[in-house]
Design a protein around this motif. Structure first.
Motif, mmCIF file in Angstrom:
data_model
loop_
_atom_site.group_PDB
_atom_site.id
_atom_site.type_symbol
_atom_site.label_atom_id
_atom_site.label_comp_id
_atom_site.label_asym_id
_atom_site.label_seq_id
_atom_site.Cartn_x
_atom_site.Cartn_y
_atom_site.Cartn_z
ATOM 1 N N ALA A 161 4.597 -30.858 34.144
ATOM 2 C CA ALA A 161 4.649 -32.204 34.720
ATOM 3 C C ALA A 161 4.730 -32.140 36.240
ATOM 4 O O ALA A 161 4.119 -32.953 36.946
ATOM 5 C CB ALA A 161 5.834 -32.975 34.155
ATOM 6 N N MET A 162 5.474 -31.156 36.745
ATOM 7 C CA MET A 162 5.597 -31.021 38.199
ATOM 8 C C MET A 162 4.277 -30.588 38.825
ATOM 9 O O MET A 162 3.885 -31.092 39.882
ATOM 10 C CB MET A 162 6.696 -30.011 38.526
ATOM 11 C CG MET A 162 7.005 -29.917 40.007
ATOM 12 S SD MET A 162 7.514 -31.519 40.651
ATOM 13 C CE MET A 162 8.969 -31.821 39.620
ATOM 14 N N VAL A 163 3.579 -29.665 38.184
ATOM 15 C CA VAL A 163 2.281 -29.232 38.694
ATOM 16 C C VAL A 163 1.310 -30.409 38.734
ATOM 17 O O VAL A 163 0.585 -30.612 39.726
ATOM 18 C CB VAL A 163 1.713 -28.094 37.824
ATOM 19 C CG1 VAL A 163 0.272 -27.796 38.211
ATOM 20 C CG2 VAL A 163 2.570 -26.833 37.965
ATOM 21 N N ALA A 164 1.308 -31.218 37.675
ATOM 22 C CA ALA A 164 0.416 -32.384 37.629
ATOM 23 C C ALA A 164 0.760 -33.376 38.732
ATOM 24 O O ALA A 164 -0.132 -33.946 39.377
ATOM 25 C CB ALA A 164 0.519 -33.060 36.264
ATOM 26 N N ARG A 165 2.059 -33.571 38.975
ATOM 27 C CA ARG A 165 2.471 -34.506 40.027
ATOM 28 C C ARG A 165 2.021 -34.007 41.397
ATOM 29 O O ARG A 165 1.561 -34.779 42.237
ATOM 30 C CB ARG A 165 3.986 -34.676 39.986
ATOM 31 C CG ARG A 165 4.500 -35.889 40.760
ATOM 32 C CD ARG A 165 5.971 -36.139 40.481
ATOM 33 N NE ARG A 165 6.209 -36.335 39.062
ATOM 34 C CZ ARG A 165 7.180 -35.743 38.376
ATOM 35 N NH1 ARG A 165 7.989 -34.889 38.980
ATOM 36 N NH2 ARG A 165 7.348 -35.992 37.102
ATOM 37 N N CYS A 166 2.155 -32.713 41.628
ATOM 38 C CA CYS A 166 1.732 -32.152 42.911
ATOM 39 C C CYS A 166 0.222 -32.295 43.107
ATOM 40 O O CYS A 166 -0.249 -32.532 44.227
ATOM 41 C CB CYS A 166 2.144 -30.685 43.000
ATOM 42 S SG CYS A 166 3.927 -30.450 43.224
ATOM 43 N N GLN A 167 -0.533 -32.169 42.045
ATOM 44 C CA GLN A 167 -1.971 -32.380 42.147
ATOM 45 C C GLN A 167 -2.287 -33.833 42.488
ATOM 46 O O GLN A 167 -3.205 -34.113 43.268
ATOM 47 C CB GLN A 167 -2.655 -31.972 40.842
ATOM 48 C CG GLN A 167 -2.687 -30.470 40.630
ATOM 49 C CD GLN A 167 -3.356 -30.084 39.324
ATOM 50 O OE1 GLN A 167 -3.035 -30.615 38.272
ATOM 51 N NE2 GLN A 167 -4.287 -29.155 39.393
ATOM 52 N N GLU A 168 -1.510 -34.755 41.929
ATOM 53 C CA GLU A 168 -1.689 -36.168 42.277
ATOM 54 C C GLU A 168 -1.410 -36.405 43.754
ATOM 55 O O GLU A 168 -2.013 -37.277 44.373
ATOM 56 C CB GLU A 168 -0.769 -37.035 41.420
ATOM 57 C CG GLU A 168 -1.123 -37.076 39.945
ATOM 58 C CD GLU A 168 -0.080 -37.806 39.122
ATOM 59 O OE1 GLU A 168 0.892 -38.311 39.717
ATOM 60 O OE2 GLU A 168 -0.238 -37.874 37.886
ATOM 61 N N TRP A 169 -0.496 -35.633 44.306
ATOM 62 C CA TRP A 169 -0.152 -35.785 45.729
ATOM 63 C C TRP A 169 -1.165 -35.096 46.635
ATOM 64 O O TRP A 169 -1.053 -35.195 47.857
ATOM 65 C CB TRP A 169 1.235 -35.213 45.990
ATOM 66 C CG TRP A 169 2.349 -35.985 45.341
ATOM 67 C CD1 TRP A 169 2.350 -37.301 44.986
ATOM 68 C CD2 TRP A 169 3.630 -35.466 44.967
ATOM 69 N NE1 TRP A 169 3.546 -37.641 44.411
ATOM 70 C CE2 TRP A 169 4.360 -36.533 44.388
ATOM 71 C CE3 TRP A 169 4.244 -34.215 45.058
ATOM 72 C CZ2 TRP A 169 5.648 -36.386 43.907
ATOM 73 C CZ3 TRP A 169 5.540 -34.065 44.577
ATOM 74 C CH2 TRP A 169 6.233 -35.139 44.010
ATOM 75 N N GLY A 170 -2.110 -34.378 46.055
ATOM 76 C CA GLY A 170 -3.165 -33.772 46.859
ATOM 77 C C GLY A 170 -3.117 -32.274 46.992
ATOM 78 O O GLY A 170 -3.992 -31.676 47.634
ATOM 79 N N LEU A 171 -2.124 -31.612 46.385
ATOM 80 C CA LEU A 171 -2.082 -30.152 46.428
ATOM 81 C C LEU A 171 -3.076 -29.576 45.424
ATOM 82 O O LEU A 171 -3.187 -30.066 44.299
ATOM 83 C CB LEU A 171 -0.677 -29.648 46.091
ATOM 84 C CG LEU A 171 0.358 -29.619 47.211
ATOM 85 C CD1 LEU A 171 1.686 -29.120 46.672
ATOM 86 C CD2 LEU A 171 -0.084 -28.758 48.379
ATOM 87 N N THR A 172 -3.787 -28.551 45.824
ATOM 88 C CA THR A 172 -4.693 -27.860 44.921
ATOM 89 C C THR A 172 -3.953 -26.675 44.288
ATOM 90 O O THR A 172 -2.913 -26.233 44.807
ATOM 91 C CB THR A 172 -5.919 -27.343 45.666
ATOM 92 O OG1 THR A 172 -5.497 -26.296 46.569
ATOM 93 C CG2 THR A 172 -6.584 -28.462 46.463
#
Length: 257
Positions: A161-172
């Protein structure tokens, strides 16, 4: 019952220690992962999820004799909520605060008093910023970094869930290090090299949080490190270890019957 806000290693150890010594213990954690860690230690009365002041008061009114606040040093809202709830219910409040690390005075070590000043300082020091601030602080960091043209590499918990949230914030994926710390000095050095970090941004999370190893790794590589210093809160009563919490309970609570 003793309620432990157990969002840290010290909190989990405290809950387990008190239970081993015969106290009835309930613990509160935000994540299911935290609940699983407590269950591994034999603590099964666990509240999972964020408790607001009314929720916390409701729990405290279920026969609680002591509230032990072992939340992270930077979880100021949680501590403020805990102190308010304890005061309003008349339950004693005890803060378990992990000791600060002894960090060197060095030209490459920059100490800042706020999140924003830490971000501003770090962005001015290099084009590739390696952050161990934690995911909660990533949105303002990423927004400022985009404006400054700085690449951010963030170490986060290995949680889907944290990885998905970071991707939503723009991190690759190339800019995420999904790894649970603390890390050794050598592993920190390897990560800083691998991601070509030019500045390290971290918190003063104490020896338990691995800040000493991060700073030592950065200095050996000649990298500047920006440290967001701990927020300052007034706690009515503070101890620095699970053993001190036990000592308090054995003397104060047993005396009260």
């Amino acid at each position: 019952m003793i309620l432990v806000l157990a969002g840290t290693l010290e909190g989990r150890n405290t809950a387990a220690l008190l239970q081993e010594r015969g106290f009835r213990v309930a613990a509160s954690v935000v994540s299911p992962y935290g609940a699983r860690l407590l269950e591994k230690k034999g603590v099964h009365e666990v509240y999972t999820g964020t408790l607001d002041r009314d929720d916390l008061k409701e729990v405290l009114n279920r026969g609680c004799r002591l509230l032990v606040d072992a939340t992270h040093p930077y979880a100021t809202l949680a501590s403020e909520t805990a102190m308010e709830a304890a005061s309003e219910t008349g339950i004693p409040y005890l803060r378990l605060e992990r000791p600060a690390a002894s960090l060197p005075v060095h030209p490459l070590v920059h100490r800042e008093d706020s999140l924003q000043s830490s971000i501003d300082k770090a962005l001015a020091l290099g084009p590739v910023l390696f952050s161990t601030l934690g995911s909660k602080n990533l949105p303002p960091l990423l927004a400022a970094a985009r404006q400054a043209g700085v690449r951010v590499v963030a170490r986060i918990l290995p949680d889907a869930a944290m990885v998905a949230r970071c991707q939503e914030w723009g991190l690759t994926p190339a800019d995420m290090v999904a790894l649970q710390g603390p890390c050794s000095k050598e592993l920190n050095k390897a990560l800083f090299r691998q991601y070509e970090a030019r500045v390290i941004l971290t918190k003063e999370s104490g020896a338990t949080g691995g800040v000493t190893e991060k700073v030592e790794a950065a200095l050996e590589l000649g990298l500047p490190v920006v440290i967001w210093q701990r927020p300052r809160l007034y706690y009515p009563l503070t101890v620095d270890s699970p053993e001190r919490v036990l000592e308090y309970c054995l003397t104060r609570l047993r005396e009260e019957g």
